[in-house]
Structure formats: C-alpha cells, structure tokens
Design a protein around this motif. Structure first.
Motif, mmCIF file in Angstrom:
data_model
loop_
_atom_site.group_PDB
_atom_site.id
_atom_site.type_symbol
_atom_site.label_atom_id
_atom_site.label_comp_id
_atom_site.label_asym_id
_atom_site.label_seq_id
_atom_site.Cartn_x
_atom_site.Cartn_y
_atom_site.Cartn_z
ATOM 1 N N VAL A 127 -36.039 28.548 65.337
ATOM 2 C CA VAL A 127 -36.150 27.856 66.618
ATOM 3 C C VAL A 127 -36.260 28.894 67.733
ATOM 4 C CG1 VAL A 127 -35.095 26.175 68.180
ATOM 5 C CG2 VAL A 127 -34.654 26.030 65.726
ATOM 6 N N MET A 128 -37.099 28.616 68.726
ATOM 7 C CA MET A 128 -37.252 29.500 69.874
ATOM 8 C C MET A 128 -37.233 28.694 71.165
ATOM 9 S SD MET A 128 -40.223 32.111 68.554
ATOM 10 C CE MET A 128 -41.322 30.744 68.172
ATOM 11 N N LEU A 129 -36.789 29.343 72.230
ATOM 12 C CA LEU A 129 -36.731 28.727 73.552
ATOM 13 C C LEU A 129 -37.615 29.547 74.489
ATOM 14 C CD1 LEU A 129 -35.110 26.275 74.676
ATOM 15 C CD2 LEU A 129 -33.469 27.933 75.590
ATOM 16 N N LEU A 147 -47.284 26.695 62.576
ATOM 17 C CA LEU A 147 -48.188 25.573 62.795
ATOM 18 C C LEU A 147 -47.446 24.276 62.496
ATOM 19 C CD1 LEU A 147 -51.209 25.254 63.607
ATOM 20 C CD2 LEU A 147 -51.735 25.069 61.169
ATOM 21 N N PHE A 148 -47.869 23.184 63.145
ATOM 22 C CA PHE A 148 -47.253 21.861 62.981
ATOM 23 C C PHE A 148 -45.760 21.885 63.315
ATOM 24 C CE2 PHE A 148 -51.014 21.365 60.158
ATOM 25 C CZ PHE A 148 -51.608 20.321 60.856
ATOM 26 N N PHE A 149 -45.417 22.663 64.320
ATOM 27 C CA PHE A 149 -44.039 22.700 64.818
ATOM 28 C C PHE A 149 -43.812 21.562 65.807
ATOM 29 C CE2 PHE A 149 -46.808 25.614 67.155
ATOM 30 C CZ PHE A 149 -46.687 25.154 68.462
ATOM 31 N N GLY A 150 -42.552 21.304 66.092
ATOM 32 C CA GLY A 150 -42.198 20.344 67.133
ATOM 33 C C GLY A 150 -41.864 21.079 68.410
ATOM 34 N N CYS A 151 -42.145 20.473 69.561
ATOM 35 C CA CYS A 151 -41.726 21.095 70.816
ATOM 36 C C CYS A 151 -41.602 20.033 71.905
ATOM 37 C CB CYS A 151 -42.677 22.207 71.238
ATOM 38 S SG CYS A 151 -44.280 21.690 71.829
ATOM 39 N N ASP A 152 -40.714 20.308 72.852
ATOM 40 C CA ASP A 152 -40.532 19.456 74.015
ATOM 41 C C ASP A 152 -39.890 20.298 75.101
ATOM 42 O OD1 ASP A 152 -40.708 17.195 75.568
ATOM 43 O OD2 ASP A 152 -39.000 16.164 74.682
ATOM 44 N N MET A 174 -37.547 24.856 80.673
ATOM 45 C CA MET A 174 -37.355 25.315 79.309
ATOM 46 C C MET A 174 -38.160 24.486 78.304
ATOM 47 S SD MET A 174 -35.363 27.711 80.188
ATOM 48 C CE MET A 174 -35.068 28.404 78.571
ATOM 49 N N VAL A 175 -38.737 25.171 77.305
ATOM 50 C CA VAL A 175 -39.463 24.527 76.210
ATOM 51 C C VAL A 175 -38.833 24.974 74.897
ATOM 52 C CG1 VAL A 175 -41.674 24.290 75.027
ATOM 53 C CG2 VAL A 175 -41.619 24.498 77.518
ATOM 54 N N LEU A 176 -38.499 24.011 74.027
ATOM 55 C CA LEU A 176 -37.953 24.326 72.706
ATOM 56 C C LEU A 176 -39.045 24.170 71.662
ATOM 57 C CD1 LEU A 176 -34.964 24.831 71.400
ATOM 58 C CD2 LEU A 176 -35.355 22.566 70.454
ATOM 59 N N VAL A 177 -39.222 25.183 70.826
ATOM 60 C CA VAL A 177 -40.164 25.154 69.704
ATOM 61 C C VAL A 177 -39.361 25.257 68.424
ATOM 62 C CG1 VAL A 177 -42.000 26.415 68.528
ATOM 63 C CG2 VAL A 177 -42.084 26.132 71.010
ATOM 64 N N ALA A 178 -39.543 24.311 67.502
ATOM 65 C CA ALA A 178 -38.711 24.267 66.296
ATOM 66 C C ALA A 178 -39.547 23.932 65.069
ATOM 67 C CB ALA A 178 -37.597 23.236 66.451
ATOM 68 N N GLY A 179 -39.174 24.551 63.934
ATOM 69 C CA GLY A 179 -39.745 24.194 62.646
ATOM 70 C C GLY A 179 -41.215 24.504 62.522
ATOM 71 N N GLY A 180 -41.930 23.629 61.790
ATOM 72 C CA GLY A 180 -43.316 23.882 61.438
ATOM 73 C C GLY A 180 -43.399 24.617 60.112
#
Length: 360
Positions: A187-189, A159-164, A170-176
């Motif tokens: 981190v996941m792609l 939860l409260f991760f960053g993504c762009d 492609m979408v990057l999901v990081a942290g939280g």
C-alpha cells in the motif's frame, strides 16, 4: 489594481466564484490579476463557503465510432481509444478534458483516476500501443485548465490496483498485481500537494482488483482476491488505523461471495452503496439492504458514484452495447425509488472504464 474596472474587488470576486466550472481556465487566461485570484486555494474555499461548488463527474471513457454491420447498416460502437470525459450533472453538459501532452498515443489503458480538491489525478495503467505497465502520475487542475507531471509510483510494476482520495490532498493506492500476475499486499499514500509517495505497512491479505473507498474518515480496501484465487473475490475489508499504522481485517464485509466491489461507494449521507445481484443495496450497520432494482435494460454496471443526494450509474445490458447514464434520487419519498435517465450525447455513450466525482 481593480479586477474589474469600476467594481470593488470583493464584488468582482463574487462574480468570479459564480463562473461555470468549464469557464475557469478561460477567465484565468485573461490577465495576471485574474489568474492570480482564480488559482489561489482561497478561491475554491470562498466558492465552497458560498454554497456555489458543484459536482462534476470525470470518466475514462472510450471514443465512439460509426461502423457498418454485415448487412451494410451503420451503427455506433465503442472503440479501444480512451479519453477523459466530463459530465456536469447540474446543467447536463458533457465535454472532453484536454489530452495529456506527454501521452501522444492516448490515455493509458486501465489507468485509475481520483478527484483531489479541484484537481484530477491520473495514475498508472498500460501504454495503449506497447501494453507496457506504467507508473506515471498526471494531475489536471480544473481552475487553471492545465496538466502537470507528478512523481511516478515507486516500487514494482502495479496494475488493477484500487485507489481513492480523501478529496483533500491524499490518495491511497492498494493491492493490484505485479508483472508476474502475483496479487499484492503493498500500500502507498500519495500527497498531491507535496508530490510525495509514502510506503505504508502491508495489508493482511493480497488483494488484486480490490476497491478503495474513503468512508467516514478512513480508507477501506474492499474485496479483491489473492494470487491463488484468480477472480474469486473475497468478502473481507481492511481498514487502516493511521494512529497505529495497522490494518484491521473485517470479515463478511460484503454480503455476496465472489462479487466484484468496483461499484462500492460512499454517498453524501455517509452510507455505503453497492450494486449486487441486480439491485442497489445500502449497508445498514453490518447488513446490506436492498434499496432499488437496477434500471430497466441495465445488467452490467461499469461505474457508479454519488453526488447531491443522488446515485449516478453508467451501464448497459450487453458488454458490446453502448452505455447509458441514470440517476436515483435518494431523497425521494416512498419505498420504491425510481431511476431517471440522464440525457447523454451519442459521442459520450462509449464504455466507461473508471471514474470519479469532484466538487469544484
């Protein structure tokens, strides 16, 4: 078979690519031939080559209700029910996207949205009734006007991760943070086309409430804070080198300590912009330079983006107030650039939780 009786198909396609964004799904539902042409990837490419693509802003926005104050006077107020609203800054129109069929209780709280090509991706968040953390992914196609379910985020709760996104696939999901409120390095792609998740190497630092921005061909994970800091934001940035699959740490990326990076975005000109200390600043080489004061009456910026040479922000003076939208033309001459208020219907003045910009 002719797409439009009496017209060559090339001319018919020239008509199709000039349709307004909110009319694509209606045209695609006319017949199989129209649907086949409009939903092809080549349709968007042809529209883009012809210079006819236009930006639309999608936002996770609260519904607005009429309430009475203690004196019996009526006023408008944001509710706790969120939906996906869309603004077409070119013609000033506002409208809602169709609700996600599987989410009968409404949009997940604190979900993230990103634009990928002509699709909007909704990731994660909390069930609005049970507050259960969700890893679900839903994809809305602006061309067909339909939703589909994507593969859930793998691994632990997040939860409260960053993504762009890279605006392509492609979408990057990081942290939280996880279910124990521990900040994450992981981190996941997500490949939207293949509907596949890939786990990347961990970042150097834990980053809760970080900001992910795709800048000059690379994903940047900006700010956030480790578990022990709890709300005291870092000034650092991490950049992933996809050639080596390693993260590079950049110290003092942000100029202000303990500043949330949620407004940090890349402009059409490739520069980074961010709201800080009542100003909008632009990053020039290693330093942030003041560009303009925030609009009069705005001290809390909920969301900022860039499109067609302008910065567009949504904010208010007090957290319990309705929000307004403003545009700043970066191409205007003169040292002091001025904000222009964007006309916003009352029903679209609710609190904006997150947003993204798509070129369709």
């Amino acid at each position: 078979m002719d797409l439009i009786p009496g017209l060559p198909n090339d001319i018919a396609l020239e008509c199709f690519i000039r349709l307004p964004v909110d009319q694509f799904s209606k045209a695609a539902s006319v017949c199989k031939n129209w649907n086949g042409e409009i939903t092809l990837p080549e349709f968007r490419r042809r529209r883009k080559i012809s210079g006819l693509t236009r930006p639309v802003l999608a936002m996770v926005q609260a519904m607005v209700a009429t309430v009475k104050n203690p004196q019996g006077e009526t006023a408008l107020s944001s509710t706790q029910v969120y939906r996906l609203s869309v603004c077409d800054p070119g013609n000033g129109s506002w409208y809602d996207l169709p609700p996600i069929p599987e989410l009968i209780d409404g949009l997940p709280r604190f979900c993230r949205i990103v634009g990928v090509g002509s699709e909007l991706v909704v990731i994660g968040g909390c069930d609005p009734v049970t507050w259960r953390v969700m890893g679900c992914v839903f994809v809305y196609n602006f061309i067909s006007g339909s939703w589909r379910r994507g593969s859930d985020m793998p691994g632990q709760q997040r939860l409260f991760f960053g993504c762009d996104s890279d605006s392509d696939r492609m979408v990057l999901v990081a942290g939280g943070h996880d279910e124990e409120k521990n900040a994450l390095k992981s981190v996941m792609l997500y490949d939207v086309v293949k509907d596949e998740w890939v786990t990347l190497p961990d970042m150097v630092m834990e980053r809760d409430e970080c900001k992910v921005t795709f800048h000059r061909g690379k994903f940047h994970v900006i700010g956030g804070y480790p578990t022990w800091a709890q709300g005291h934001f870092e000034k650092t940035d991490e950049v992933c080198d996809f050639a080596t699959w390693q993260w590079r740490l950049e110290d003092d990326f942000l100029s202000v300590m303990n500043s949330s990076p949620h407004t940090c975005i890349e402009g059409d000109d490739g520069q980074l912009y961010m709201c800080q200390d009542g100003d909008v600043a632009v990053k020039v080489h290693a330093t942030w330079q003041k560009l303009a004061r925030l609009p009069v009456g705005v001290s809390n910026v909920a969301y900022m983006t860039a499109c067609q040479g302008k910065l567009i922000l949504v904010g208010n003076a007090q957290f319990d107030e309705l929000q307004s939208a403003y545009a700043l033309d970066l191409r205007s001459d003169g040292k002091f650039k001025k904000w222009t208020k964007i006309e916003t219907p009352d029903e679209y003045s609710g609190h904006v939780q997150s947003g993204c910009c798509l070129e369709i």
